[in-house]
Design a protein around this motif. Structure first.
Motif, mmCIF file in Angstrom:
data_model
loop_
_atom_site.group_PDB
_atom_site.id
_atom_site.type_symbol
_atom_site.label_atom_id
_atom_site.label_comp_id
_atom_site.label_asym_id
_atom_site.label_seq_id
_atom_site.Cartn_x
_atom_site.Cartn_y
_atom_site.Cartn_z
ATOM 1 N N SER A 1 -25.816 68.637 -16.439
ATOM 2 C CA SER A 1 -26.763 68.748 -17.552
ATOM 3 C C SER A 1 -27.495 70.091 -17.568
ATOM 4 C CB SER A 1 -27.761 67.586 -17.507
ATOM 5 O OG SER A 1 -28.454 67.548 -16.277
ATOM 6 N N LEU B 1 -18.523 63.042 -13.771
ATOM 7 C CA LEU B 1 -19.784 62.464 -14.255
ATOM 8 C C LEU B 1 -20.019 62.818 -15.721
ATOM 9 C CD1 LEU B 1 -22.060 63.436 -11.202
ATOM 10 C CD2 LEU B 1 -20.933 61.236 -11.612
ATOM 11 N N PRO C 1 -23.339 63.940 -18.220
ATOM 12 C CA PRO C 1 -22.702 64.478 -19.414
ATOM 13 C C PRO C 1 -21.743 65.623 -19.089
ATOM 14 C CG PRO C 1 -24.829 65.535 -19.114
ATOM 15 C CD PRO C 1 -24.681 64.519 -18.003
ATOM 16 N N ARG D 1 -31.020 64.493 -21.715
ATOM 17 C CA ARG D 1 -31.486 65.898 -21.714
ATOM 18 C C ARG D 1 -30.702 66.740 -22.719
ATOM 19 N NH1 ARG D 1 -31.118 67.258 -15.234
ATOM 20 N NH2 ARG D 1 -33.200 66.568 -14.611
ATOM 21 N N LYS E 1 -13.868 54.617 -16.484
ATOM 22 C CA LYS E 1 -13.716 55.970 -17.040
ATOM 23 C C LYS E 1 -12.249 56.270 -17.338
ATOM 24 C CE LYS E 1 -16.621 57.636 -13.768
ATOM 25 N NZ LYS E 1 -17.317 58.587 -12.918
#
Ligand SMILES: N[C@@H](CCC(=O)N[C@@H](CS)C(=O)NCC(=O)O)C(=O)O
Length: 405
Positions: A116, A102, A104, A68, A90
């Protein structure tokens, strides 16, 4: 004449392929992913200036929420840098930085934004509002629709229908009906304004939906035998897919159907019940996409050959432990594939190219078949190349494979 002498060298293939495609990527030696797309607006950035946005996204480019943000950055032509985060491991600095941990997340002029939807709204605020309607009333409607994507239960109903581990036909029928009711709501929402989009112009609402509708439309036929595309119940959703498909930014960021299908199997362990959707013929035959695929393969050949030798199983065909003949056969068949992408016209190759077979020919062909079948499903869009190029690549691999014996 031996086939070895008729296929061009990598250097020749690379040069011709580059002439026929404008797609370029940066190399990231020793890192994952090994290449990354260059944002279409990066050239607008004055030299020695930092991009105004830094996007943190997943290494494999599978995350629909990251898609997105990438879609909006491309639509708004905002130059940006990308930092890839390995979701299986991560880094601590990332989990320390982002409260949800998380992707993005983004730094916009140095300020951290995550989620997002919030990143999309922040981009509108800081870079001029081009993806929300100017009309105040319509603007309110669009903002509400953006909230609805997350709260209406559409995503939950879609992914539950797709992924619920059950073969109970009643339960599946209920999950399908619940999802269809959500699609009916989308169908109605699309009817509100003239034109194919949710409001009267392309907007963040479309961007919020597109990665999810795309994945569901690619996966449901294969994993549940359910079709959104071509389904007469959803004429507006189908017109919306057509309209989104006209947007160049979408073609840069989207995945292809096969990447979506393979991802579901590998990441979530789902078993397909149907055949893969046929490869898009227009993409398979596009000169630009074929050249992009050949350029990617030629440029990345060392990594591709190394990966095939290590992971595809071809090693088992080495005679007396000598891998060099296998390596040569892999190299030859990848050049054959690149050559076919550049010079073939999409038509089937004549079969039985090895002619009068002896055992060496047969082993060479077997190694080629394994190598081609492996890379055909190994490439991943848009991680390695655009979705269109990936489709051209897979289609060419199928044609070359069919010609091996
Ligand atoms: N609501 C979030 C969802 C983001 C999300 O679920 N991201 C997934 C990747 S698709 C993630 O970071 N997963 C890693 C994890 O769960 O540790 C948004 O819209 O940004």
């Amino acid at each position: 004449m031996s086939i070895q002498n008729t296929v061009s060298s990598w250097e020749q293939l690379f040069e011709i392929a580059q002439k026929n495609t404008s797609a370029r990527r940066v190399r990231r030696p020793g890192q994952s992913p090994s290449t990354a797309p260059i944002p279409s607006s990066l050239h607008k950035l004055p030299p020695d200036t930092a991009a105004p946005v830094l996007l943190y996204r997943d290494t494999n480019s599978w995350c629909p929420f990251c898609e997105r943000v990438w879609f909006a950055l491309e639509e708004k032509e905002i130059p940006f840098e990308t930092e890839f985060i390995d979701l299986t491991n991560k880094p601590k600095w990332y989990t320390d930085l982002v409260p949800t941990t998380l992707v993005p997340a983004a730094k916009i002029h140095g300020e951290l934004v995550y989620e997002s939807k919030d990143i999309l709204l922040a981009l509108e605020e800081r870079f001029g509002s081009s993806l929300l309607p100017d009309d105040p009333e319509e603007n309110v409607v669009a903002r509400q629709l953006i909230e609805d994507v997350e709260t209406s239960g559409f995503l939950g109903a879609g992914y539950k229908f797709l992924r619920e581990s059950t073969s109970d036909s009643n339960e599946l029928a209920n999950l399908q009906a619940a999802f269809e009711a959500k699609l009916d709501e989308i169908e109605q929402a699309l009817a509100k304004y003239p034109g194919p989009y949710f409001v009267s112009t392309f907007s963040l609402v479309d961007i919020m939906y597109s990665p999810h509708l795309d994945r569901l439309a690619a996966n449901l036929p294969v994993y549940r035998g359910y079709h959104i595309k071509g389904n007469e119940r959803y004429p507006r959703i189908n017109a919306w897919f057509e309209a989104i498909n006209q947007r160049p930014a979408y073609h840069r960021v989207k995945s292809d159907n096969i990447t979506n299908n393979l991802l579901l199997r590998r990441r979530f362990g789902l078993e397909p019940i149907g055949n893969p959707l046929p490869l898009d013929a227009a993409d398979s035959q596009s000169i630009q996409y074929r050249a992009e695929a050949a350029e990617r393969l030629s440029d990345n050949r060392e990594a591709a050959i190394g990966d095939i030798l290590k992971n595809s199983g071809v090693q088992a065909l080495a005679v007396d432990g000598d891998i060099s003949a296998v390596q040569e056969a892999v190299d030859l068949h990848l050049r054959l594939l690149a050559d076919y992408l550049i010079n073939g016209n999409g038509a089937p190759l004549p079969g039985g190219r090895t002619g009068g077979k002896n055992s060496t020919d047969t082993i060479v062909a077997a190694v080629g078949a394994i190598a081609l079948a492996y890379v055909r499903n190994r490439i991943c869009a848009p991680r390695d190349m655009s979705a269109g190029a990936a489709t051209a690549f897979r289609s060419a691999a199928d044609k070359v494979l069919a010609s091996l014996y």
